[in-house]
Structures are given as C-alpha cells and as structure tokens.
Scaffold this active site. Structure first.
Site, PDB file in Angstrom:
ATOM      1  N   ASN A  36     -54.074 -12.175 -11.101  1.00 37.85           N
ATOM      2  CA  ASN A  36     -54.737 -13.479 -11.046  1.00 37.85           C
ATOM      3  C   ASN A  36     -56.265 -13.329 -11.049  1.00 37.85           C
ATOM      4  OD1 ASN A  36     -52.212 -14.263  -8.682  1.00 37.85           O
ATOM      5  ND2 ASN A  36     -52.237 -15.016 -10.773  1.00 37.85           N
ATOM      6  N   HIS A  64     -48.912 -13.195 -14.877  1.00 38.95           N
ATOM      7  CA  HIS A  64     -50.082 -13.819 -15.508  1.00 38.95           C
ATOM      8  C   HIS A  64     -51.003 -12.823 -16.217  1.00 38.95           C
ATOM      9  CE1 HIS A  64     -49.179 -17.742 -13.934  1.00 38.95           C
ATOM     10  NE2 HIS A  64     -49.158 -17.306 -12.687  1.00 38.95           N
ATOM     11  N   HIS A 148     -43.814  -7.096  -8.632  1.00 38.61           N
ATOM     12  CA  HIS A 148     -44.371  -8.443  -8.606  1.00 38.61           C
ATOM     13  C   HIS A 148     -43.218  -9.433  -8.758  1.00 38.61           C
ATOM     14  CE1 HIS A 148     -48.023 -10.885  -8.914  1.00 38.61           C
ATOM     15  NE2 HIS A 148     -47.331 -11.662  -9.724  1.00 38.61           N
ATOM     16  N   HIS A 175     -48.609 -13.883  -2.458  1.00 39.56           N
ATOM     17  CA  HIS A 175     -49.942 -13.992  -1.825  1.00 39.56           C
ATOM     18  C   HIS A 175     -49.872 -14.135  -0.304  1.00 39.56           C
ATOM     19  CE1 HIS A 175     -52.173 -15.442  -5.748  1.00 39.56           C
ATOM     20  NE2 HIS A 175     -51.214 -14.562  -5.986  1.00 39.56           N
TER      21      HIS A 175
HETATM   22 FE   LIG Z   1     -47.812 -13.714  -9.871  1.00 44.48          FE
END
Ligand SMILES: [Fe+2]
Length: 252
Positions: A36, A64, A148, A175
C-alpha cells in the site's frame, strides 16, 4: 519484519526511524510490506527506492502491489521488490528473492497471497510455497514468508504447513497487529498479522471520516490518508541454525 506501509507519508516516517532502529538492535535483515506504499495501491518506484535506501532489504507484496502502474514498468528491474509468488508466471515481477546479509547468511524471502476473501484469485499459496522452496533448494540458509491474506485460519494453516521448513511465516494485509506471535512446534516463527506502518489515529491508514462516510452512505466516496502521528509495527526475530530462538513485537 514490518507490516504494511500505508502511504508515501508512512514510507517517509518509516525511513526516518528505521536506520537508527536497525543500528541499535543489530538487525541483519529487514523486510517491509509495501503493497500500500502508494496509498492503497502499490508503491511508486521512488517510494520503493526510499524504503530500500533507508534499511529495508526486501519489500514484500500483496493484492495491491501490481495496481501501481508506475511500478509495473519498473518491477522487473527491482529484484528486492516482490509481488506475490502465486501470481501467474506471465505477471511482471517476481515472488521471491535471495539476499545475502552483511554476515554472509543467504536469506530467501517469499511473498504469497491468500485465497480466502481475497482478489485476484491466484494459485494455491501452499503449492506455490512448496515450488519456490524446491526451486531454490540448496541456495539459501534461512527462508522468510510474508503471507498477505485476510483470513486468520488460512494464515495459521500456512504457518503449520511450513513449520520446520521455513524460519518464519508472518501475516500481513489486515493492518491490525495480532497478539499470537509464537514459535511453532518445529521452530518456525509465526504471527497472524504484523500490523502496519501508518497513522495511529486512522482506520487501516485511511482518514476515519472517509471510512465512516462509506459505511453510513454505502457510497464509494474517495479515501484520503489519515494525518497525525505515525507508528511502524512488526516483529523482531532472532535465529540460530535456521530456527527462531527469540521473537518479540516491535512498535517504532
Ligand atoms: Fe492488502
């Protein structure tokens, strides 16, 4: 091993504190999840270079990473910037790299993406991990895996699947740092989620007002990075003979 960098500003913060932390704690190798780094999207090449220049040895990836269009054209030239290894072989970039520490230890770092509640749909992270370990067999001393993924059960499953075969399996993506840092029965360090490098008063790095607006209206209003004090979360691992002998949570 540090969790998701949530924006370019978070990358700048991490870059300002990482060199001193590395020096003070005698860190041989540092991985940072940067998927990110461009705020939600993957990092730009400049943000990636900033982190690599500040003490990150490898930037791990996620869902991402390859949404950063500027990175797409550069990732093949940046061996230390990973995208998940279970992408199709035709995708830009690579999912693993071997780096040599200053003390001469060869460390395989692997990035994988989960398949439970995750996009895009990729190959099995379990079979991909086997294939990557087999491909590099005999060429590394330690192996670190950044998984992830969204689902805690899938992360724990990969941890147990690789227990004794890699040095550590750490989760990223949510996160939110989890309290389950442990050494699995066969010696593999494990944590379900490292947490993030981003603004303290945020929702996963995003301005809480923006997130609340989406929940209250069901409309995809634009997200902005939250402002204010930053933090960087992860784990510090000490190894011996390829096994973790000490692990602790870290917040910078
Ligand atoms: Fe992610």
């Amino acid at each position: 091993m540090l969790g998701d960098v949530t924006s370019p500003a978070a990358a700048e913060y991490l870059s300002s504190v990482l060199p001193a932390y590395r020096a003070k704690n005698g860190v041989d190798l540092c991985t940072v999840n940067a998927e990110n780094g461009g705020f939600i999207l993957g990092p730009t090449p400049d943000t990636a270079k900033l982190l690599l220049g500040a003490g990150a040895d490898v930037l791990t990836g996620g869902n991402h990473t390859l949404q950063s269009y500027s990175l797409l054209g550069a990732i093949d030239e940046m061996a230390a910037v990973l995208r998940p290894a279970n992408y199709p072989a035709a995708a830009p970039g690579c999912g693993s790299v071997i780096v040599r520490t200053a003390s001469g230890v060869r460390v395989l770092v692997m990035s994988l993406l989960g398949r439970v509640h995750m996009e895009p749909p990729l190959a099995s992270p379990f079979e991909t991990a086997d294939a990557v370990l087999e491909r590099h067999r005999g060429r590394y001393d330690l192996a670190l895996v950044d998984f992830h993924a969204e689902a805690t059960g899938e992360k724990l499953a990969l941890g147990h699947y690789l227990d004794g075969r890699v040095t550590a399996v750490v989760g990223t993506h949510t996160h939110v740092p989890t309290a389950d840092l442990t050494i699995l029965p066969k010696g593999t360090g494990y944590v379900t989620d490292l947490g993030m490098c981003g603004p303290r008063g945020s929702i996963l790095g995003i301005d809480p007002e923006d997130v609340l607006t989406r929940y209250l209206t069901a409309v995809n209003h634009k997200f902005h990075p939250a402002e204010g004090k930053m933090k960087a979360e992860g784990v510090l691992l000490e190894t011996e003979g390829g096994r973790v002998i000490f692990a602790e949570r870290v917040t910078l």
